[in-house]
Design an enzyme around this catalytic site. Structure first.
Site, PDB file in Angstrom:
ATOM      1  NE  ARG A  68      15.859  20.462   6.971  1.00 46.62           N
ATOM      2  CZ  ARG A  68      17.115  20.913   7.180  1.00 46.62           C
ATOM      3  NH1 ARG A  68      18.096  20.078   7.446  1.00 46.62           N
ATOM      4  NH2 ARG A  68      17.382  22.188   7.121  1.00 46.62           N
ATOM      5  CE1 TYR A 121       3.033   3.066  -7.137  1.00 50.59           C
ATOM      6  CE2 TYR A 121       5.010   4.328  -6.648  1.00 50.59           C
ATOM      7  CZ  TYR A 121       3.634   4.245  -6.768  1.00 50.59           C
ATOM      8  OH  TYR A 121       2.869   5.354  -6.504  1.00 50.59           O
ATOM      9  CG  ASP A 193       7.745  -0.854  -2.488  1.00 52.26           C
ATOM     10  OD1 ASP A 193       6.891  -1.140  -1.623  1.00 52.26           O
ATOM     11  OD2 ASP A 193       7.660   0.149  -3.223  1.00 52.26           O
ATOM     12  CE  LYS A 218      -0.344   3.381  -2.198  1.00 49.14           C
ATOM     13  NZ  LYS A 218       0.789   2.844  -2.894  1.00 49.14           N
TER      14      LYS A 218
HETATM   15  C1  LIG Z   1       1.805   3.638  -3.543  1.00 50.48           C
HETATM   16  C2  LIG Z   1       3.091   2.933  -3.638  1.00 50.48           C
HETATM   17  C3  LIG Z   1       4.292   3.624  -3.507  1.00 50.48           C
HETATM   18  C4  LIG Z   1       4.365   5.113  -3.388  1.00 50.48           C
HETATM   19  O1  LIG Z   1       3.709   5.620  -2.268  1.00 50.48           O
HETATM   20  P1  LIG Z   1       3.218   7.142  -2.256  1.00 50.48           P
HETATM   21  O2  LIG Z   1       2.989   7.399  -0.825  1.00 50.48           O
HETATM   22  O3  LIG Z   1       2.004   7.198  -3.115  1.00 50.48           O
HETATM   23  O4  LIG Z   1       4.327   7.973  -2.812  1.00 50.48           O
HETATM   24  C5  LIG Z   1       5.461   2.893  -3.567  1.00 50.48           C
HETATM   25  N1  LIG Z   1       5.453   1.563  -3.744  1.00 50.48           N
HETATM   26  C6  LIG Z   1       4.312   0.876  -3.875  1.00 50.48           C
HETATM   27  C7  LIG Z   1       4.367  -0.603  -4.073  1.00 50.48           C
HETATM   28  C8  LIG Z   1       3.094   1.537  -3.839  1.00 50.48           C
HETATM   29  O5  LIG Z   1       1.970   0.846  -4.000  1.00 50.48           O
END
Ligand SMILES: *Cc1c(COP(=O)(O)O)cnc(C)c1O
Length: 407
Positions: A68, A121, A193, A218
């Site tokens: 894990r 987000y 973020d 991303k």
């Molecule tokens: C896509 C995104 C997330 C979440 O990512 P996931 O892998 O889809 O859960 C968080 N913050 C931002 C700014 C994003 O664009």
């Protein structure tokens, strides 16, 4: 974990480090360029003393006691990412949202208060309203431009200031050091973020942020085939995050860690191409008669371009577009539905171009958004930008033709 580079005395250029970090995890004594995809639940130890040595779980950065907590594939990715962030360590999470959840839950308990930027987000906002509020944690959303005046919103039970810059729909930028200064004076943690820029183009920890969050789904993955989150931090903040992550039971598949590490090697060449193509398309869009505004932090007419110029080393491929008022919904629909190269779908950061409507007015509470039903979000992929411009030009033809037919 970033020390291998520092101990050489001279820090290698970032592109060089992208190619070399995280490649010294050796278990077979072998010499493959990439680490093996090491899948495991049980890990066997030679004797009881070795097994007991791991009783503290993965609190020792490179010790893995149970699947894990990852394997050497995960360790390789953590080392590589920590080097880029300038962090002591990185925690891996099953997706970006899980990383957002961890950065929240690690610092607040029932009865606490947190301050959340209004351009956050939308699913992270959902966590505050749908998970934290019922657990007794209160959230105050604030205007991204409030800066040092955030001090007036701090309460005795405030624990965390959470930022996202730029916002991934509105592309608002915020003055990070202004928030960090207030947070430090009041003993609050800060989290940010950083998915839009990635630590290649902006490094939150260098500006004093405690926790840097990345949706690796991303640009790190980069090929629209992996879900991953990363949380980077220093010192005792790492321990705080790790103990909560263990309690939450998060785990990442070795295959996904491997794909992310593969994406890591090409992050700079891809991002530089995303950046250049997106700027070319954004500048073209700005001249179009159908367009009221382009929302792109690297363009000088962005309202906080000063912050972009001060803090960022580059821009990624995601930006916004506000159409002039008056186009009927059916015309915008005809435009968006008929593209050849722009896919219609959520997420971004892959090699392919995307477009989606941005209902920003539904994603904010502390501030408004006046361009209702006419804001679009565009991700520029790795295609030749001239083909993308042709595709957009045909979209504007559909927009105008449908609007005229409706008159
Ligand atoms: C896509 C995104 C997330 C979440 O990512 P996931 O892998 O889809 O859960 C968080 N913050 C931002 C700014 C994003 O664009």
């Amino acid at each position: 974990m970033a020390e291998q580079t520092r101990s050489t005395g001279r820090t290698a250029a970032r592109a060089t480090r992208l190619a070399h970090q995280g490649r010294d995890v050796r278990i077979y004594g072998g010499k493959t360029v990439n680490p093996p995809v090491s899948r495991a639940s049980t890990i066997l130890f030679d004797d009881l003393a070795s097994l007991r040595a791991g009783a503290t779980g993965h609190s020792k950065p490179d010790f893995v006691q149970y699947g894990r907590f990852g394997t050497e594939t995960h360790i390789a990715l953590r080392r590589a990412w920590s080097d880029l962030e300038g962090s002591d360590d990185t925690l891996l999470l099953p997706c970006g949202l899980a990383a957002n959840v961890l950065a929240l839950l690690a610092f607040v308990e029932s009865g606490d208060h947190l301050l959340m930027i209004d351009n956050v987000y939308a699913p992270t906002r959902g966590v505050c309203d749908g998970l934290l509020r019922p657990l007794g944690v209160e959230t105050t959303y604030f205007d991204p431009q409030i800066g040092a005046a955030i001090e007036e919103l701090i309460r005795p039970n405030s624990k965390l200031i959470y930022l996202e810059t730029p916002g991934s729909h509105s592309f608002d930028l915020c003055d990070v050091p202004a928030y960090v200064e207030v947070a430090r004076r009041h003993g609050l943690k800060t989290a940010l973020d950083n998915t839009w820029a990635t630590p290649l183009f902006y490094r939150p920890l260098e500006q004093g942020i405690d926790v840097s969050i990345q949706a690796g789904t991303k640009y790190l993955g980069g090929h629209s085939d992996v879900m991953l989150g990363l949380v980077a931090a220093n010192g005792e903040t790492v321990q705080q995050l790790r103990s909560k992550s263990d309690l939450l039971g998060y785990s990442v598949a070795a295959d996904d860690a491997y794909l992310a590490l593969r994406g890591f090697r090409t992050l700079e060449v891809r991002l530089r191409r995303h950046e250049a193509s997106a700027l070319q398309v954004a500048r073209w869009l700005r001249e179009r008669p159908e367009v009221e505004r382009v929302l792109h932090p690297a363009l000088p007419d962005h309202p906080r371009h000063d912050l972009f110029a001060r803090d960022f080393d580059g821009a990624s491929g995601l930006f916004g577009l506000v159409l002039k008022p008056g186009f009927p919904a059916a015309a915008i629909e005809a435009m968006v539905d008929g593209f050849t190269y722009f896919g219609l779908g959520y997420s971004w950061g892959g090699y392919e171009s995307l477009i989606v409507p941005s209902p920003i007015e539904k994603m904010r509470t502390a501030t408004g958004w006046e361009a209702v039903d006419r804001t679009l979000r565009i991700h520029i992929g790795l295609e030749d930008p001239s083909d993308l411009i042709d595709d957009l030009a045909s979209g504007f033809k559909r927009l105008s033709a449908t609007a005229q037919a409706a008159e």
